[in-house]
Design a protein around this motif. Structure first.
Motif, PDB file in Angstrom:
ATOM      1  N   HIS A 166      35.753  47.666  34.407  1.00 28.27           N
ATOM      2  CA  HIS A 166      34.768  47.382  35.457  1.00 28.27           C
ATOM      3  C   HIS A 166      35.422  46.626  36.614  1.00 28.27           C
ATOM      4  O   HIS A 166      35.192  46.957  37.791  1.00 28.27           O
ATOM      5  N   PRO A 217      35.150  45.467  30.106  1.00 25.29           N
ATOM      6  CA  PRO A 217      35.019  44.574  31.268  1.00 25.29           C
ATOM      7  C   PRO A 217      36.219  44.645  32.215  1.00 25.29           C
ATOM      8  O   PRO A 217      36.053  44.517  33.435  1.00 25.29           O
ATOM      9  N   MET A 273      29.626  55.366  33.521  1.00 23.51           N
ATOM     10  CA  MET A 273      29.651  54.259  34.485  1.00 23.51           C
ATOM     11  C   MET A 273      31.002  54.149  35.190  1.00 23.51           C
ATOM     12  O   MET A 273      31.127  53.438  36.181  1.00 23.51           O
ATOM     13  N   PHE A 274      31.996  54.863  34.683  1.00 26.20           N
ATOM     14  CA  PHE A 274      33.312  54.848  35.325  1.00 26.20           C
ATOM     15  C   PHE A 274      33.495  56.144  36.109  1.00 26.20           C
ATOM     16  O   PHE A 274      33.157  57.226  35.639  1.00 26.20           O
ATOM     17  N   GLN A 308      37.737  49.063  38.518  1.00 29.17           N
ATOM     18  CA  GLN A 308      37.002  50.007  39.363  1.00 29.17           C
ATOM     19  C   GLN A 308      36.508  49.323  40.630  1.00 29.17           C
ATOM     20  O   GLN A 308      36.601  49.884  41.728  1.00 29.17           O
ATOM     21  N   LYS A 309      35.995  48.126  40.484  1.00 32.88           N
ATOM     22  CA  LYS A 309      35.483  47.389  41.646  1.00 32.88           C
ATOM     23  C   LYS A 309      36.603  47.053  42.623  1.00 32.88           C
ATOM     24  O   LYS A 309      36.447  47.191  43.834  1.00 32.88           O
ATOM     25  N   LYS A 322      23.875  47.805  40.768  1.00 33.23           N
ATOM     26  CA  LYS A 322      23.335  47.235  39.531  1.00 33.23           C
ATOM     27  C   LYS A 322      21.806  47.162  39.541  1.00 33.23           C
ATOM     28  O   LYS A 322      21.208  46.585  38.648  1.00 33.23           O
TER      29      LYS A 322
END
Length: 169
Positions: free
Chosen positions: A36, A33, A74-75, A39-40, A143
């Motif tokens: 995530h 998490p 996802m990264f 990255q955002k 998403k």
């Protein structure tokens, strides 16, 4: 002189809340998490200084962060476009035409797998199973899943993206 990497105060507060979910000495459990969030917040991808910062926050070795970040698709390990088109390419989607969809996107946007359009708008990222086999072929955008794709649906999605009318969150 390089810029200091740091979460915004509200994001750092969220990081501390995530870490607090886990027992003392198990802060590595917060890695996914926190990555995530990183990255955002830091441009949609994880460069080495960002991953080092995450390692420092979690009191773990940088290599532990690199191993996880490079394992999961996802990264992003390099800059990506505003819209990352993750098209499923596993069995059910392939049988239902995902290769045709991928080829269409490659041609229409003039990019190869993993590349970003010159305008920085789109990145094409073929994906392994996204778990929507009954709705093949499909792709993930942010998403959201876009299912039962056809060339026409893909063109409509790309056009809506260019108009800024596709939500990612």
């Amino acid at each position: 002189m390089s810029e200091t990497i740091a979460f915004k105060p509200e994001s750092l507060e969220q990081v501390h809340k995530i870490i607090a979910r886990y027992p003392e000495g198990r802060q590595k459990s917060a890695l996914l998490p926190v990555l995530h969030l990183a990255q955002k917040e830091f441009g949609g991808w994880l460069d080495v200084p960002v991953m080092d910062y995450v390692a420092e926050l979690l009191s773990i070795k940088p290599i532990e962060v690199y191993e996880v970040a490079t394992f999961y698709t996802m990264f992003n390990m390099k800059p990506v476009g505003k819209y990352v088109l993750e098209v499923c390419r596993t069995g059910p989607c392939m049988v239902c035409g995902s290769e045709k969809i991928l080829n269409h996107i490659r041609t229409r946007l003039n990019i190869k797998d993993g590349e970003t359009t010159e305008d920085g708008m789109f990145t094409l990222k073929p994906a392994e199973c996204l778990g929507a086999c009954g709705y093949a072929p499909m792709m993930q955008l942010g998403k959201f899943f876009h299912e039962n794709l056809t060339i026409e649906k893909v063109d409509e999605i790309l056009d809506l993206c260019r108009q800024g009318q596709v939500a990612l969150d």
